[in-house]
Design a protein around this motif. Structure first.
Motif, short mmCIF file in Angstrom:
data_model
loop_
_atom_site.label_atom_id
_atom_site.label_comp_id
_atom_site.label_asym_id
_atom_site.label_seq_id
_atom_site.Cartn_x
_atom_site.Cartn_y
_atom_site.Cartn_z
N GLU A 95 0.85 -1.19 0.00
CA GLU A 95 0.00 0.00 0.00
C GLU A 95 0.89 1.24 0.00
O GLU A 95 1.84 1.31 0.79
N VAL A 96 0.61 2.18 -0.87
CA VAL A 96 1.35 3.44 -0.91
C VAL A 96 0.35 4.58 -0.82
O VAL A 96 -0.62 4.63 -1.58
N SER A 97 0.57 5.51 0.12
CA SER A 97 -0.39 6.59 0.32
C SER A 97 0.33 7.90 0.61
O SER A 97 1.51 7.92 1.00
N GLN A 98 -0.39 8.99 0.42
CA GLN A 98 0.14 10.32 0.70
C GLN A 98 -0.15 10.68 2.14
O GLN A 98 -1.25 10.46 2.64
N GLY A 99 0.83 11.22 2.82
CA GLY A 99 0.63 11.59 4.21
C GLY A 99 1.91 12.10 4.84
O GLY A 99 2.95 12.20 4.18
N THR A 100 1.84 12.41 6.12
CA THR A 100 2.97 12.98 6.83
C THR A 100 3.39 12.09 7.99
O THR A 100 2.55 11.43 8.62
N VAL A 101 4.67 12.07 8.26
CA VAL A 101 5.21 11.30 9.37
C VAL A 101 4.69 11.82 10.70
O VAL A 101 4.64 11.09 11.69
N SER A 102 4.26 13.08 10.73
CA SER A 102 3.78 13.66 11.98
C SER A 102 2.44 13.10 12.43
O SER A 102 2.05 13.24 13.58
N GLN A 103 1.72 12.47 11.50
CA GLN A 103 0.43 11.87 11.82
C GLN A 103 0.23 10.64 10.94
O GLN A 103 -0.51 10.66 9.96
N HIS A 127 11.55 15.42 16.95
CA HIS A 127 11.33 14.79 18.25
C HIS A 127 9.93 14.17 18.31
O HIS A 127 9.76 13.02 18.71
N HIS A 128 8.93 14.93 17.92
CA HIS A 128 7.56 14.42 17.89
C HIS A 128 7.43 13.28 16.88
O HIS A 128 6.78 12.26 17.15
N ASP A 129 8.03 13.47 15.72
CA ASP A 129 7.87 12.49 14.64
C ASP A 129 8.49 11.15 15.00
O ASP A 129 7.96 10.08 14.64
N LEU A 130 9.60 11.16 15.72
CA LEU A 130 10.20 9.91 16.18
C LEU A 130 9.27 9.19 17.16
O LEU A 130 9.16 7.96 17.15
N GLN A 131 8.59 9.95 17.99
CA GLN A 131 7.62 9.35 18.90
C GLN A 131 6.44 8.75 18.13
O GLN A 131 5.92 7.69 18.50
N GLU A 132 6.02 9.42 17.05
CA GLU A 132 4.94 8.90 16.22
C GLU A 132 5.36 7.61 15.53
O GLU A 132 4.58 6.66 15.43
N VAL A 133 6.59 7.57 15.06
CA VAL A 133 7.13 6.33 14.47
C VAL A 133 7.17 5.22 15.51
O VAL A 133 6.78 4.08 15.24
N ALA A 178 17.75 12.15 20.82
CA ALA A 178 16.35 12.24 20.39
C ALA A 178 15.73 10.85 20.28
O ALA A 178 14.57 10.64 20.63
N LEU A 179 16.49 9.89 19.77
CA LEU A 179 15.99 8.52 19.66
C LEU A 179 15.75 7.90 21.03
O LEU A 179 14.72 7.25 21.25
N TYR A 180 16.67 8.12 21.95
CA TYR A 180 16.46 7.61 23.31
C TYR A 180 15.25 8.29 23.95
O TYR A 180 14.44 7.64 24.62
N ALA A 181 15.11 9.59 23.73
CA ALA A 181 13.97 10.32 24.30
C ALA A 181 12.64 9.83 23.74
O ALA A 181 11.61 9.87 24.42
N ALA A 182 12.66 9.35 22.50
CA ALA A 182 11.45 8.84 21.87
C ALA A 182 11.10 7.43 22.36
O ALA A 182 10.03 6.92 22.03
N GLY A 183 12.00 6.81 23.12
CA GLY A 183 11.70 5.51 23.69
C GLY A 183 12.48 4.35 23.12
O GLY A 183 12.23 3.19 23.48
N PHE A 184 13.42 4.61 22.23
CA PHE A 184 14.24 3.53 21.68
C PHE A 184 15.32 3.16 22.70
O PHE A 184 15.99 4.02 23.25
N ALA A 185 15.48 1.86 22.92
CA ALA A 185 16.37 1.40 23.99
C ALA A 185 17.82 1.28 23.56
O ALA A 185 18.72 1.32 24.39
N GLN A 186 18.06 1.11 22.27
CA GLN A 186 19.42 0.92 21.77
C GLN A 186 19.57 1.63 20.44
O GLN A 186 18.66 1.61 19.61
#
Length: 200
Positions: A95-103, A127-133, A178-186
């Motif tokens: 599936e390919v769609s138009q959209g933003t990483v922020s939502q 920072h927000h976008d990494l959390q969304e990912v 930023a990655l650690y702040a978004a919740g990534f452990a490593q």
């Protein structure tokens, strides 16, 4: 409506040409991302900033029982990616769609793996976008970011033209934070002086 720069949001005829160039210029980096993803046949994989769809095409050859999704801000890129991957889109494997990483238009914990090749520097709110990912990535999932670092001689011109934000390309300590702040452990950084890959 104010358009972003061509690299950030390809549009019109020039954007279409840029998409065709990406197929040649990014082939090696897409193959590098593919290796880092360690794809399994039943994986659910998302590409953020899929461009003309080349990496999706590489992924669909390896994902036979899973699902591959691509999202891009550019209508031109979405159209090119849909044409390139039309056969697998018809079978609903892709599936390919138009959209933003922020939502991201996906349910929480939907993907085993998420990848972005040369688009992270254009994310509007990193920072927000990494959390969304992280929201749509399953626990224990893998994120691969492939970035082209800017040489010092090109940094000022790139910033003036809005081609890249400084910290994703030039301050890896800030990016790791930023990655650690978004919740990534490593966070592992792999690559050379020009292209790096980040794999939490």
């Amino acid at each position: 409506m104010i358009r972003k720069s061509q690299p950030a949001e390809p549009h019109g005829v020039a954007g279409a040409v840029l998409g065709w160039l990406m197929l040649a210029l990014n082939r090696g980096d897409n193959e590098r991302a593919l290796q880092l993803l360690d794809v399994h046949p039943d994986d659910h994989i998302l590409e953020v900033g899929c461009g003309p769809g080349q990496l999706i095409e590489l992924l669909e050859d390896r994902v036979h029982q899973g699902y591959v999704a691509g999202i891009d801000l550019s209508e031109v890129m979405v159209q090119q990616a849909q044409r390139l991957n039309a056969r697998h889109i018809a079978t609903r494997l892709v599936e390919v769609s138009q959209g933003t990483v922020s939502q991201l238009p996906f349910e929480a914990e939907m993907f085993d793996k998420i990848v972005s090749v040369h688009s992270f520097q254009f994310w509007p709110a990193p920072h927000h976008d990494l959390q969304e990912v992280k929201r749509v990535l399953r626990p224990g999932g893998v994120l691969v970011l492939v970035l082209r670092r800017l040489r010092r001689s090109n940094k000022a011109a790139a910033e003036v033209n809005g081609i890249a934000k400084a910290y994703p390309n030039n301050d890896l300590h800030a990016l790791k934070a930023a990655l650690y702040a978004a919740g990534f452990a490593q966070v592992d950084i792999v690559g050379d002086k020009d292209v790096i890959a980040i794999r939490p």
